[in-house]
Design a protein around this motif. Sequence first.
Motif, PDB file in Angstrom:
ATOM      1  N   GLY A  87      27.687  12.956  28.048  1.00  0.00           N
ATOM      2  CA  GLY A  87      27.026  11.719  27.663  1.00  0.00           C
ATOM      3  C   GLY A  87      25.555  11.968  27.378  1.00  0.00           C
ATOM      4  N   SER A  88      25.088  11.462  26.262  1.00  0.00           N
ATOM      5  CA  SER A  88      23.690  11.627  25.882  1.00  0.00           C
ATOM      6  C   SER A  88      22.804  10.723  26.726  1.00  0.00           C
ATOM      7  CB  SER A  88      23.499  11.294  24.407  1.00  0.00           C
ATOM      8  OG  SER A  88      22.116  11.202  24.106  1.00  0.00           O
ATOM      9  N   LEU A  89      21.920  11.333  27.488  1.00  0.00           N
ATOM     10  CA  LEU A  89      20.979  10.573  28.307  1.00  0.00           C
ATOM     11  C   LEU A  89      19.924   9.902  27.434  1.00  0.00           C
ATOM     12  CD1 LEU A  89      20.640  13.195  31.168  1.00  0.00           C
ATOM     13  CD2 LEU A  89      21.917  11.036  31.234  1.00  0.00           C
ATOM     14  N   LYS A  90      19.681  10.455  26.262  1.00  0.00           N
ATOM     15  CA  LYS A  90      18.724   9.844  25.338  1.00  0.00           C
ATOM     16  C   LYS A  90      19.315   8.590  24.700  1.00  0.00           C
ATOM     17  CE  LYS A  90      15.836  13.781  24.184  1.00  0.00           C
ATOM     18  NZ  LYS A  90      15.294  14.621  23.108  1.00  0.00           N
ATOM     19  N   LYS A  94      21.653   4.937  31.271  1.00  0.00           N
ATOM     20  CA  LYS A  94      22.283   4.061  32.281  1.00  0.00           C
ATOM     21  C   LYS A  94      23.811   4.139  32.236  1.00  0.00           C
ATOM     22  CE  LYS A  94      18.423   1.774  33.568  1.00  0.00           C
ATOM     23  NZ  LYS A  94      17.442   2.825  33.551  1.00  0.00           N
ATOM     24  N   THR A  95      24.377   4.333  31.044  1.00  0.00           N
ATOM     25  CA  THR A  95      25.839   4.279  30.915  1.00  0.00           C
ATOM     26  C   THR A  95      26.461   5.547  30.330  1.00  0.00           C
ATOM     27  OG1 THR A  95      25.815   3.291  28.704  1.00  0.00           O
ATOM     28  CG2 THR A  95      25.741   1.770  30.590  1.00  0.00           C
ATOM     29  N   ALA A  96      25.679   6.593  30.142  1.00  0.00           N
ATOM     30  CA  ALA A  96      26.186   7.801  29.479  1.00  0.00           C
ATOM     31  C   ALA A  96      27.436   8.351  30.160  1.00  0.00           C
ATOM     32  CB  ALA A  96      25.098   8.867  29.427  1.00  0.00           C
ATOM     33  N   PHE A  97      27.437   8.401  31.479  1.00  0.00           N
ATOM     34  CA  PHE A  97      28.593   8.959  32.190  1.00  0.00           C
ATOM     35  C   PHE A  97      29.802   8.037  32.050  1.00  0.00           C
ATOM     36  CE2 PHE A  97      31.313  10.073  35.736  1.00  0.00           C
ATOM     37  CZ  PHE A  97      31.267  11.455  35.714  1.00  0.00           C
ATOM     38  N   ALA A  98      29.607   6.756  32.285  1.00  0.00           N
ATOM     39  CA  ALA A  98      30.712   5.800  32.169  1.00  0.00           C
ATOM     40  C   ALA A  98      31.261   5.771  30.747  1.00  0.00           C
ATOM     41  CB  ALA A  98      30.247   4.403  32.595  1.00  0.00           C
TER      42      ALA A  98
END
Length: 177
Positions: A87-90, A94-98
């Motif tokens: 998941g892109s943190l950029k 807040k929701t990259a992992f989900a």
Amino acid sequence: MESVLNCIKTRRSVRKYKDQAVPKELLKQIVEAGLYAASGKGKQAPVIITITNRDLITEITQVNAEIMGSPNTDTFYGAPVVILVAGSLKANDKTAFADGTLALGNMMIAAHALGLGSCWINRAKEGLSYDVYKDIFHSLGLNAEDFVGVGHLALGYPEGDLPVAAPRLPMREFYID
């Protein structure tokens, strides 16, 4: 709707694969299913990396076995394809992992609908700190530090019958009117 529900109900994790390549057209359909997963604020944070290179799969298998604390274990069960989801943190920290988990779920259902087996494999989060993962991202023009590893998908043609679904546990659904 019945065919979608049946696909969801009959999909199982596969832990033994035939030594048979998966056609690129099927891989593209599976990845497309992942790309169309819901994402927080529509930011489309998941990045999907499909790996069919046997040497690279062997290398990340060794890393996964090390992380798991079980050297010499085939953590991808002989699958000819490993799909790495991050998941892109950029895009959305807040929701990259989900968002990545939704992509993996979509791809598992799509794989099953196409006659393929899959198994979600953890340790992608830890894997991103290893050089082999950093090199994968670098080769794609990406910085691994900008991503959170979500999971891997072992993928291929199942060897043998699919496992039978376990009975659903009670006290897991509630309705409030």
